[in-house]
Design an enzyme around this catalytic site. Structure first.
Site, PDB file in Angstrom:
ATOM      1  CG  HIS A  62       4.159  14.008 -25.244  1.00  0.00           C
ATOM      2  ND1 HIS A  62       3.092  14.798 -25.617  1.00  0.00           N
ATOM      3  CD2 HIS A  62       5.210  14.436 -25.971  1.00  0.00           C
ATOM      4  CE1 HIS A  62       3.488  15.661 -26.553  1.00  0.00           C
ATOM      5  NE2 HIS A  62       4.771  15.466 -26.785  1.00  0.00           N
ATOM      6  CG  LEU A  63       4.150  13.167 -17.571  1.00  0.00           C
ATOM      7  CD1 LEU A  63       3.813  13.872 -16.261  1.00  0.00           C
ATOM      8  CD2 LEU A  63       5.104  12.010 -17.314  1.00  0.00           C
ATOM      9  NE  ARG A  64       2.094   9.453 -25.108  1.00  0.00           N
ATOM     10  CZ  ARG A  64       2.350  10.215 -26.155  1.00  0.00           C
ATOM     11  NH1 ARG A  64       1.692  11.346 -26.355  1.00  0.00           N
ATOM     12  NH2 ARG A  64       3.253   9.866 -27.041  1.00  0.00           N
ATOM     13  CG  ASP A 152       4.104  19.090 -28.679  1.00  0.00           C
ATOM     14  OD1 ASP A 152       4.738  19.395 -29.695  1.00  0.00           O
ATOM     15  OD2 ASP A 152       4.268  18.018 -28.068  1.00  0.00           O
ATOM     16  CG  ASP A 305       8.589  15.526 -28.602  1.00  0.00           C
ATOM     17  OD1 ASP A 305       7.575  15.404 -27.890  1.00  0.00           O
ATOM     18  OD2 ASP A 305       8.534  15.564 -29.850  1.00  0.00           O
ATOM     19  CG  HIS A 309       3.756   6.042 -29.089  1.00  0.00           C
ATOM     20  ND1 HIS A 309       2.507   6.621 -29.059  1.00  0.00           N
ATOM     21  CD2 HIS A 309       4.579   6.971 -29.644  1.00  0.00           C
ATOM     22  CE1 HIS A 309       2.561   7.834 -29.585  1.00  0.00           C
ATOM     23  NE2 HIS A 309       3.818   8.079 -29.938  1.00  0.00           N
ATOM     24  CG  PHE A 323       4.851  10.655 -36.223  1.00  0.00           C
ATOM     25  CD1 PHE A 323       5.959  10.754 -37.060  1.00  0.00           C
ATOM     26  CD2 PHE A 323       3.578  10.700 -36.793  1.00  0.00           C
ATOM     27  CE1 PHE A 323       5.798  10.904 -38.438  1.00  0.00           C
ATOM     28  CE2 PHE A 323       3.412  10.843 -38.166  1.00  0.00           C
ATOM     29  CZ  PHE A 323       4.522  10.936 -38.994  1.00  0.00           C
ATOM     30  N   GLY A 324       6.985   9.084 -32.470  1.00  0.00           N
ATOM     31  CA  GLY A 324       7.443   9.376 -31.115  1.00  0.00           C
ATOM     32  C   GLY A 324       8.553   8.482 -30.622  1.00  0.00           C
TER      33      GLY A 324
HETATM   34  O1  DOR Z   1       6.796  12.366 -32.448  1.00  0.00           O
HETATM   35  C1  DOR Z   1       5.973  13.019 -31.841  1.00  0.00           C
HETATM   36  N1  DOR Z   1       5.190  12.463 -30.884  1.00  0.00           N
HETATM   37  N2  DOR Z   1       5.831  14.326 -32.131  1.00  0.00           N
HETATM   38  C2  DOR Z   1       4.841  15.069 -31.619  1.00  0.00           C
HETATM   39  O2  DOR Z   1       4.776  16.230 -31.942  1.00  0.00           O
HETATM   40  C3  DOR Z   1       3.845  14.474 -30.704  1.00  0.00           C
HETATM   41  C4  DOR Z   1       4.382  13.278 -30.032  1.00  0.00           C
HETATM   42  C5  DOR Z   1       3.323  12.455 -29.359  1.00  0.00           C
HETATM   43  O3  DOR Z   1       2.483  13.017 -28.636  1.00  0.00           O
HETATM   44  O4  DOR Z   1       3.376  11.207 -29.487  1.00  0.00           O
HETATM   45 ZN    ZN Z   2       5.834  16.764 -28.115  1.00  0.00          ZN
END
Ligand code: DOR
Ligand code: ZN
Length: 428
Positions: A62-64, A152, A305, A309, A323-324
């Site tokens: 995830h490059l955001r 995703d 993944d 954040h 989440f992440g």
């Molecule tokens: O933990 C997660 N973060 N799971 C995901 O499916 C999405 C991701 C996010 O984009 O932060």
């Molecule tokens: Zn993901």
């Protein structure tokens, strides 16, 4: 431009090579892989006691950018990738706006070309705005350079939409990457449902939430003959489904993450929000099943993944936290230290899972040291010991549950297109 990498242990699973060899890079390409290469006036890297591999590929990042640049952007994210030993990463489309059309996908491609330290391959959404109701223009996305489609972050709830997505993706020979989650079963869940969720008093997410969707998508892959790829598979049941489907000849692949392979739900008892991830960290029984599936070839690749954040998204009650896990800069060291150094995986298998494995899933011409190919190379120092310190991350996401953990065997050098982009702790 010529460069020699001398005396390293070259491991190239695609070509069945595991030997002390030298590599000559000329004009950004692999010009020779043999013993005893030397040239006067050519820059030479002393790679003795190092492991020299094809460039690592992370197909789930995830490059955001665009929209959440305060969490990560193409510059910080690709620097983090280089520091983590990755030469190619795929960018997930859950941005703002989401990557659901030609223009946005082209923006990623162009920005990454100008500013990116490593190769960035975009992934487009399956549905417009990731809203789940209308297919994205998949032909346009492929035209712009997307190598796969995925919603995703969320599942595609409607089976008819998923079926159509598979039919279209098949026409363009790209995989559909599925985030498998039954949102009704998972609703309100914060961690794996089991013994520890009861003890800790946190609402659980049952394994069935993942497995129901994995089963549905495998059935739809069978129906359509298209390629379904299960993202961040985390349960024993998912492994059984994929293993069984592969045995029946269904076009299914899957990835697992370093965190699901090495951390259990027990650590959520710290209430440290850095342990909060979706799918959640599972119990040791599931970790063992994932490891067994790595060993028997059910798992096609390891992907991080990488989900960076900002501080505020995690500096709150467990229930409210995002989440992440920010994974790019620890992935190789975690897998080396916890799986290779402990004998769970052979080094050659590990290299395969980060190179030829993801390249095959994506159908891209990368992941080997074949003569004439672009010189993307990752070099590991198997003796390096370092304590994980997120303050040293190039990623803006400091959210790592590996914080303060000492790991042995780290990326030492990363070469993209024949250029050294990372060397001993520094992105160049
Ligand atoms: O933990 C997660 N973060 N799971 C995901 O499916 C999405 C991701 C996010 O984009 O932060
Ligand atoms: Zn993901």
């Amino acid at each position: 431009m010529r460069l020699i990498i001398k005396g390293g242990r070259v491991i190239d699973p695609a070509n069945n090579i595991d030997e002390l060899l030298d590599i000559l890079i000329a004009d950004g390409k692999i010009a020779a892989v043999e013993a005893g290469i030397s040239e006067v006036n050519t820059e030479t890297i002393d790679a003795r006691n190092k492991i020299v591999c094809p460039g690592f590929i992370d197909m789930h990042v995830h490059l955001r950018e665009p929209g959440f640049e305060y969490k990560e952007d193409i510059v910080s994210g690709t620097k983090a990738a280089a520091a983590g030993g990755f030469t190619t990463i795929c960018a997930m489309p859950n941005t703002d706006p989401p990557v659901d059309n030609f223009v946005t996908a082209s923006y990623i491609v162009d920005r990454a070309k100008i500013l990116g330290v490593v190769n960035v391959l975009p992934i487009g959404t399956i549905t417009k705005k990731q809203a789940g109701s209308e297919l994205s223009a998949i032909a346009e996305l492929v035209d712009a350079g997307c190598v796969a489609v995925s919603d995703d972050g969320k599942p595609v709830v409607r089976a008819d939409i998923m079926r159509n997505a598979l039919e279209y993706a098949k026409m363009f020979s790209i995989p559909v990457l599925s985030h498998c989650e039954d949102i009704d079963l998972a609703k309100g869940g914060l961690m794996h449902e089991g013994y520890f969720s009861t003890i800790y008093g946190l609402k659980g997410i049952p394994t069935a939430a993942e497995e129901l969707m994995a089963a549905r998508d495998i059935i739809l892959a069978e129906l359509t003959g298209a390629h379904i790829h299960i993202c961040h598979a985390s349960t024993k049941g998912s492994m059984d489904l994929v293993r069984n489907a592969k045995a029946r000849g269904i076009n299914v692949t899957c990835e697992v993450t370093p965190h699901h392979l090495t951390l259990s739900d027990e650590i959520v008892g710290s209430y440290d929000t850095f342990t909060k991830v979706n799918p959640p960290l599972r119990s040791s029984e599931h970790i063992s099943a994932l490891r067994a599936a790595l060993q028997d070839g059910t798992v096609d690749c390891i992907a991080t993944d990488h989900a960076p954040h900002n501080f505020e998204s995690k500096d709150c009650e467990y229930e409210l936290a995002s989440f992440g896990i920010s994974g790019l800069e620890t992935a190789i060291a975690v897998v080396m230290d916890k799986l290779v150094n402990t004998g769970v995986l052979k080094i050659n298998e590990m290299v395969g899972l980060f190179t030829v494995g993801p390249a095959k899933v994506l159908g891209i011409d990368k992941g080997s040291l074949t003569l004439g190919k672009i010189a993307d190379i990752s070099i590991i120092d198997p003796e390096a010991r370092k304590v994980v310190n997120p303050n040293d991350f190039y990623s803006k996401g400091k959210n790592t549950p590996y914080k303060n953990m000492e790991l042995k065997a780290w990326p030492w050098m990363t070469i993209v297109n024949g250029q050294v982009v990372y060397r001993e702790g520094k992105v160049i």
